[in-house]
Structures are given as C-alpha cells and as structure tokens.
Motif scaffolding. Structure first.
Motif, short mmCIF file in Angstrom:
data_model
loop_
_atom_site.label_atom_id
_atom_site.label_comp_id
_atom_site.label_asym_id
_atom_site.label_seq_id
_atom_site.Cartn_x
_atom_site.Cartn_y
_atom_site.Cartn_z
N GLU A 189 -6.94 -7.31 1.70
CA GLU A 189 -8.12 -6.43 1.72
C GLU A 189 -7.95 -5.31 2.75
N LEU A 190 -7.42 -5.67 3.90
CA LEU A 190 -7.20 -4.68 4.96
C LEU A 190 -6.23 -3.60 4.50
N ALA A 191 -5.14 -4.01 3.84
CA ALA A 191 -4.18 -3.04 3.32
C ALA A 191 -4.80 -2.15 2.26
N GLY A 192 -5.74 -2.71 1.49
CA GLY A 192 -6.44 -1.91 0.49
C GLY A 192 -7.30 -0.83 1.14
N ARG A 193 -7.97 -1.20 2.24
CA ARG A 193 -8.85 -0.24 2.91
C ARG A 193 -8.06 0.82 3.69
N LEU A 194 -7.03 0.38 4.40
CA LEU A 194 -6.32 1.29 5.32
C LEU A 194 -5.13 2.00 4.69
N ARG A 195 -4.52 1.38 3.67
CA ARG A 195 -3.32 1.96 3.07
C ARG A 195 -3.48 2.26 1.58
N ASN A 196 -4.69 2.06 1.08
CA ASN A 196 -4.99 2.29 -0.34
C ASN A 196 -4.08 1.47 -1.25
N GLU A 197 -3.71 0.29 -0.79
CA GLU A 197 -2.88 -0.61 -1.61
C GLU A 197 -3.75 -1.25 -2.69
N TYR A 198 -3.14 -1.51 -3.83
CA TYR A 198 -3.86 -2.20 -4.91
C TYR A 198 -4.39 -3.54 -4.41
N PHE A 199 -5.66 -3.83 -4.68
CA PHE A 199 -6.27 -5.10 -4.34
C PHE A 199 -6.89 -5.69 -5.59
N GLY A 200 -6.49 -6.91 -5.95
CA GLY A 200 -7.00 -7.56 -7.14
C GLY A 200 -8.09 -8.56 -6.80
#
Length: 356
Positions: A189-200
């Motif tokens: 989730e953190l990577a999704g918020r800070l790095r715009n990584e795909y989060f499923g």
C-alpha cells in the motif's frame, strides 16, 4: 461494434486446478493424475529424508496408476540443482514432475518444470512456507537468495496425516510466514501511495484474511493436531492464490522478508524462513505504527520465535540484517525506504523486545 483486446495489458493468473487437503489424500494421487490427464513418465523431486516419508509412496502409487516414476534427490536450492533436475527430467523423458518435500524440493520442481514447459504437482510434507501453491520460487543464485517467477503447480496434494507428523517447528514457521502478510500488504500500500505502484485490493484482502485467521486461531494451533495442519495448509494455499492474482509476491513478501533474506546472508546459522519472517514482522509492524504487540503475542501462543535468542541468532546479526535489508530487493519499496541508521535499527529491535 468490434471489441479489441490488448493482450499486452491482460493479467494472467495461474492457479492450481486440483487442491486436496486432508487425512490420507496422498493415496488419491493416481486419481488426480487421471483427472488432469497426466500420463507417461513422472520425475519425483525430493530429499533424502522426505523420500522415506512420502517419496517412495508417491513412486509406488504412480506406478500402480500406470505411470513410470523416477526419483532425483536434491540437497540444496541453487541454480545448479535446478539444472540437475532439468537434466534428469530430459534423461528419463519426463512428462510431468512432482515436488515431494517441504520448500526446497517443491521450488526445484517448480523451476525445472517451468524451464521444461511441463506440468508439476506439489506434494508438501511440511507446512513451513507459502511456496507450496504459489507461482514464485526461492532459489540461491551466485550465493544470493532470490525470489524467481515460475509456474504455479497444476495440483496440490497436502496430506495432513503426514504434515501433522512433521516437527511442529515447521508448522509454526508456516504460521510466521502467513502472519507476515500484514506488513507485506502495508508495504505494498505504501509503495502504491508513494511510488504509484500497482496495488491489487482483492489480492491484498485475501492475504490479510489468511493472516487474520491464523492470529485469531493462535490458541488452537497445536503439535500433532491434524486440524491445525489443515488450517495452516489452507492459509498457505490462500497465500499462493493471492500472489497469483497479484502477479507478484507483493501480497506476501515485504520488508519482513527482506530482513529474513538479509539474515540468511549474514547470520552464521540462520533459522527457518518463516521463523525469521515472523520476527521481522514484529519489527516492521512497529515501523508502520501498527499493533506489533498483537503479532508478537500470536507468535508466542503458537510457539514460534519472537526474539533473537529464540531464533538462535546473536543480537548483532539482527541489527546488521536490519541495516542491510533495504538493499536485498532495491526495486521493491517498503517501510525501510533507503535504509535505517544504526541507532534506529537498535531502537526498533529493543523496543519490540527482539533483542535485550
């Protein structure tokens, strides 16, 4: 109107077709092969101990079902061992492979079958980690432990009579691996918020659910209880499904796994993977500002290690692993960011009682 599908954007999910979990299900391996139309020559990948526990029985059952069965013994999970299995499979003209054992044998069968484009069946003899049903494999390449992409097993046959007879330490380690989903999902989730990584969200929910079940049932997970083995195996299978849905190990592998892999490199005698992940989860949950005490208490109830002493690892190696964990998979963003400094590493380990 014509519908155009962009195949490059399609998400492929590989899931086992048949999953058998229960008392004595090993005897049904012939029926599974018939159901999956698997015939001809089988190659069983196993270890010297697990050959006696289940490998010989699998061989006899396959031959009774009309298949020819050969066995290859392995002792390590390295790229060289994968090559050994591939060569043996080509030599016996294998039509399918079976990984019979705990983690190593299953991962080797998984990687070799992927290379050969052959199906494989996962036959765990212990429930020590979530590789039994996933499309990921842990392998040592050039002295470095890595998570490699592979195919998921076409079937999982988990005989709880065999698994519950294994040393309880393995089952407790499996619980640690499942509970570590909590911090893995938080990192994702953190990577999704800070790095715009795909989060499923769906894969994350399935992963969290497996961890929650183990925590809520911590009091009832006991040695030599088949109900405990069944519960843990089902959660491990759920982990594998979550990773397949996500298309990566993100739902079940984050900063706590990076800590464990760092310990593997640094400690003279590392503990079991799931044991280290469980201890890592306590510390990473503290860094996330979450309820690390709940994680610690659940692991204690189960009988899994919660500190360096119980891991059999000196405090200094815990600190060193914390300092190096962020570099294990630098492409994977986690709560560790660009790394902890020595004082921060010592602080988190002391506050969470991982070191004294």
């Amino acid at each position: 109107m014509k519908l155009t599908i962009n195949k490059n954007s399609a998400k492929w999910m590989q899931l086992p077709r048949d999953v058998l979990v229960g008392h004595g299900v090993l005897e049904e391996i012939g029926d599974v092969c018939r159901d999956l139309k698997m015939k001809g020559n089988a190659l069983i990948v196993t270890g010297s101990t697990t050959k006696n526990i289940a490998g010989k029985r699998v061989s006899n059952l396959l031959e009774s079902a009309g298949c020819s069965a050969e066995t290859v013994l392995t002792c390590k999970a390295t790229t060289e061992d994968v090559e050994k299995v591939v060569e043996k499979a080509l030599e016996v003209k294998a039509n399918f492979l079976l990984g019979v054992g705990s983690g190593r044998s299953i991962d080797l069968a998984k990687l070799a079958s992927t290379r050969l484009e052959l199906p494989f069946i996962s036959v765990p003899t212990a429930a020590s980690h979530d590789g039994i049903a996933s499309s990921r494999a842990s392998i040592v390449d050039n002295g470095r432990s890595t998570s490699a992409e592979a195919q998921a097993p076409i079937a999982v046959i988990a005989d709880t009579e065999i698994i519950s007879a294994a040393p309880f330490r393995f089952l407790a380690a499996g619980c640690g691996d499942i509970i570590s989903n909590y911090t893995a999902v938080l990192d994702w989730e953190l990577a999704g918020r800070l790095r715009n990584e795909y989060f499923g969200a769906y894969a994350a929910a399935l992963s969290r659910m497996a961890a929650r079940v183990i925590i809520e049932c911590a009091d009832s997970i006991k040695p030599e209880h088949e109900t405990s083995a069944r519960l843990v195996v089902k959660a491990l299978v759920s982990n594998g499904v979550a990773m397949s849905i996500a298309g990566s190990s993100r739902p079940a592998s984050g900063s706590e796994h990076m800590f464990s892999h760092a310990l593997d490199k640094i400690a003279p005698k590392p503990a079991l993977h799931g044991e280290q992940c469980g201890v890592g989860t306590i510390m990473m949950m503290y860094l996330h500002g979450g309820n690390w005490q709940e994680i610690r208490e659940a692991l204690k109830k189960i009988g899994a290690p919660v500190n360096a002493e119980e891991l059999g690892i000196e405090d200094k190696y815990i600190i060193e692993a914390l300092l190096h964990a962020h570099s294990i998979r630098p492409e994977r963003y986690t709560i560790l960011g660009s790394g902890l400094n020595p004082s921060a590493a010592e602080k988190v380990a002391r506050i969470t009682k991982v070191i004294n």
